[in-house]
Motif scaffolding. Structure first.
Motif, PDB file in Angstrom:
ATOM      1  N   TYR A  18      71.163  95.940  -4.665  1.00  0.00           N
ATOM      2  CA  TYR A  18      71.141  97.458  -5.527  1.00  0.00           C
ATOM      3  C   TYR A  18      71.017  96.962  -6.937  1.00  0.00           C
ATOM      4  O   TYR A  18      70.142  97.615  -7.814  1.00  0.00           O
ATOM      5  CB  TYR A  18      72.287  98.325  -5.123  1.00  0.00           C
ATOM      6  CG  TYR A  18      72.131  99.776  -5.966  1.00  0.00           C
ATOM      7  CD1 TYR A  18      71.174 100.746  -5.837  1.00  0.00           C
ATOM      8  CD2 TYR A  18      72.735  99.881  -7.134  1.00  0.00           C
ATOM      9  CE1 TYR A  18      71.220 101.956  -6.399  1.00  0.00           C
ATOM     10  CE2 TYR A  18      72.818 101.101  -7.905  1.00  0.00           C
ATOM     11  CZ  TYR A  18      71.918 101.990  -7.343  1.00  0.00           C
ATOM     12  OH  TYR A  18      71.748 103.109  -8.140  1.00  0.00           O
ATOM     13  N   GLU A  19      71.649  96.088  -7.427  1.00  0.00           N
ATOM     14  CA  GLU A  19      71.864  95.633  -8.943  1.00  0.00           C
ATOM     15  C   GLU A  19      70.462  95.075  -9.152  1.00  0.00           C
ATOM     16  O   GLU A  19      69.864  95.429 -10.137  1.00  0.00           O
ATOM     17  CB  GLU A  19      72.895  94.711  -9.017  1.00  0.00           C
ATOM     18  CG  GLU A  19      73.241  94.151 -10.390  1.00  0.00           C
ATOM     19  CD  GLU A  19      74.175  93.250 -10.396  1.00  0.00           C
ATOM     20  OE1 GLU A  19      74.706  92.876 -11.571  1.00  0.00           O
ATOM     21  OE2 GLU A  19      74.864  92.535  -9.370  1.00  0.00           O
ATOM     22  N   LEU A  20      69.731  94.337  -8.289  1.00  0.00           N
ATOM     23  CA  LEU A  20      68.405  93.644  -8.518  1.00  0.00           C
ATOM     24  C   LEU A  20      67.448  94.828  -8.835  1.00  0.00           C
ATOM     25  O   LEU A  20      66.702  95.129  -9.566  1.00  0.00           O
ATOM     26  CB  LEU A  20      68.325  92.879  -7.420  1.00  0.00           C
ATOM     27  CG  LEU A  20      68.749  91.432  -7.358  1.00  0.00           C
ATOM     28  CD1 LEU A  20      68.577  90.817  -6.069  1.00  0.00           C
ATOM     29  CD2 LEU A  20      68.348  90.778  -8.623  1.00  0.00           C
ATOM     30  N   SER A  21      67.648  95.941  -7.883  1.00  0.00           N
ATOM     31  CA  SER A  21      66.672  96.921  -7.605  1.00  0.00           C
ATOM     32  C   SER A  21      66.697  97.979  -8.964  1.00  0.00           C
ATOM     33  O   SER A  21      65.808  98.236  -9.602  1.00  0.00           O
ATOM     34  CB  SER A  21      66.868  97.817  -6.557  1.00  0.00           C
ATOM     35  OG  SER A  21      67.976  98.748  -6.720  1.00  0.00           O
ATOM     36  N   GLN A  22      67.857  98.106  -9.528  1.00  0.00           N
ATOM     37  CA  GLN A  22      68.271  98.609 -10.791  1.00  0.00           C
ATOM     38  C   GLN A  22      67.718  97.992 -12.031  1.00  0.00           C
ATOM     39  O   GLN A  22      67.031  98.626 -12.963  1.00  0.00           O
ATOM     40  CB  GLN A  22      69.759  99.047 -10.859  1.00  0.00           C
ATOM     41  CG  GLN A  22      70.258  99.961  -9.883  1.00  0.00           C
ATOM     42  CD  GLN A  22      69.228 101.349 -10.092  1.00  0.00           C
ATOM     43  OE1 GLN A  22      69.205 102.020 -11.043  1.00  0.00           O
ATOM     44  NE2 GLN A  22      68.755 101.686  -8.890  1.00  0.00           N
ATOM     45  N   ILE A  23      67.805  96.729 -11.844  1.00  0.00           N
ATOM     46  CA  ILE A  23      67.332  96.004 -13.357  1.00  0.00           C
ATOM     47  C   ILE A  23      65.598  95.884 -13.255  1.00  0.00           C
ATOM     48  O   ILE A  23      65.173  96.429 -14.161  1.00  0.00           O
ATOM     49  CB  ILE A  23      67.539  94.409 -13.000  1.00  0.00           C
ATOM     50  CG1 ILE A  23      69.231  94.364 -13.084  1.00  0.00           C
ATOM     51  CG2 ILE A  23      66.772  93.666 -13.965  1.00  0.00           C
ATOM     52  CD1 ILE A  23      69.765  92.785 -13.017  1.00  0.00           C
ATOM     53  N   LEU A  24      64.958  96.050 -12.012  1.00  0.00           N
ATOM     54  CA  LEU A  24      63.488  96.267 -11.915  1.00  0.00           C
ATOM     55  C   LEU A  24      63.218  97.572 -12.328  1.00  0.00           C
ATOM     56  O   LEU A  24      62.377  97.777 -12.955  1.00  0.00           O
ATOM     57  CB  LEU A  24      63.172  95.687 -10.415  1.00  0.00           C
ATOM     58  CG  LEU A  24      63.419  94.351 -10.055  1.00  0.00           C
ATOM     59  CD1 LEU A  24      62.966  93.997  -8.833  1.00  0.00           C
ATOM     60  CD2 LEU A  24      62.215  93.471 -10.971  1.00  0.00           C
ATOM     61  N   LYS A  25      64.039  98.516 -11.820  1.00  0.00           N
ATOM     62  CA  LYS A  25      63.700 100.044 -12.097  1.00  0.00           C
ATOM     63  C   LYS A  25      63.754 100.442 -13.532  1.00  0.00           C
ATOM     64  O   LYS A  25      63.101 101.207 -13.873  1.00  0.00           O
ATOM     65  CB  LYS A  25      64.572 100.913 -11.302  1.00  0.00           C
ATOM     66  CG  LYS A  25      64.321 102.386 -11.563  1.00  0.00           C
ATOM     67  CD  LYS A  25      65.332 103.140 -10.771  1.00  0.00           C
ATOM     68  CE  LYS A  25      64.910 104.679 -10.788  1.00  0.00           C
ATOM     69  NZ  LYS A  25      65.869 105.602 -10.159  1.00  0.00           N
ATOM     70  N   ASP A  26      64.701  99.895 -14.318  1.00  0.00           N
ATOM     71  CA  ASP A  26      65.097  99.903 -15.773  1.00  0.00           C
ATOM     72  C   ASP A  26      64.031  99.516 -16.572  1.00  0.00           C
ATOM     73  O   ASP A  26      63.998  99.207 -17.885  1.00  0.00           O
ATOM     74  CB  ASP A  26      66.352  99.367 -16.091  1.00  0.00           C
ATOM     75  CG  ASP A  26      67.478 100.384 -15.596  1.00  0.00           C
ATOM     76  OD1 ASP A  26      67.172 101.396 -14.990  1.00  0.00           O
ATOM     77  OD2 ASP A  26      68.677  99.708 -15.427  1.00  0.00           O
ATOM     78  N   THR A  27      62.972  98.752 -16.066  1.00  0.00           N
ATOM     79  CA  THR A  27      61.746  98.386 -16.907  1.00  0.00           C
ATOM     80  C   THR A  27      61.063  99.605 -17.587  1.00  0.00           C
ATOM     81  O   THR A  27      61.216 100.635 -17.164  1.00  0.00           O
ATOM     82  CB  THR A  27      60.929  97.496 -16.230  1.00  0.00           C
ATOM     83  OG1 THR A  27      60.198  98.221 -14.963  1.00  0.00           O
ATOM     84  CG2 THR A  27      61.604  96.322 -15.994  1.00  0.00           C
TER      85      THR A  27
END
Length: 103
Positions: A18-27
């Protein structure tokens, strides 16, 4: 996706899905947001290839989080992917700028 995941793990350190997905989403404009249905298969493929490993860590009384860790092979693969990315980008810019017209 492979390059982005390896880069995040390389620079940020171990992360859970989930942390990885949020980092990618926060672009910007969430342009790199990856649905979970695509993220986890990409992570599993990286594990199969030996580029990353996973381990479980408690997150509360009953919840276990799976963290992902980049391995040496993953660091080497990341460098290959970055080199390929810049070569591809350079050639795309060549075409987009119309440089082929001067030949």
């Amino acid at each position: 996706v492979e390059m982005l995941l390896l880069q995040i793990l390389s620079t940020k350190g171990d992360c859970y899905g989930y942390e990885l997905s949020q980092i990618l989403k926060d672009t910007e404009n969430e342009i790199l947001a990856i649905p979970e249905g695509s993220l986890y298969p990409a992570l599993y493929k990286l594990i199969e290839k030996g580029y990353i490993s996973d381990y479980k860590k408690p997150a509360g009384k009953r919840l276990m989080r799976v963290y992902y860790h980049i391995e040496e092979e993953g660091t080497q693969r990341l460098q290959e992917l970055i080199t390929e990315f810049y070569a591809t980008t350079k050639n795309i810019e060549y075409i987009l700028n119309g440089n082929f017209m001067s030949n």
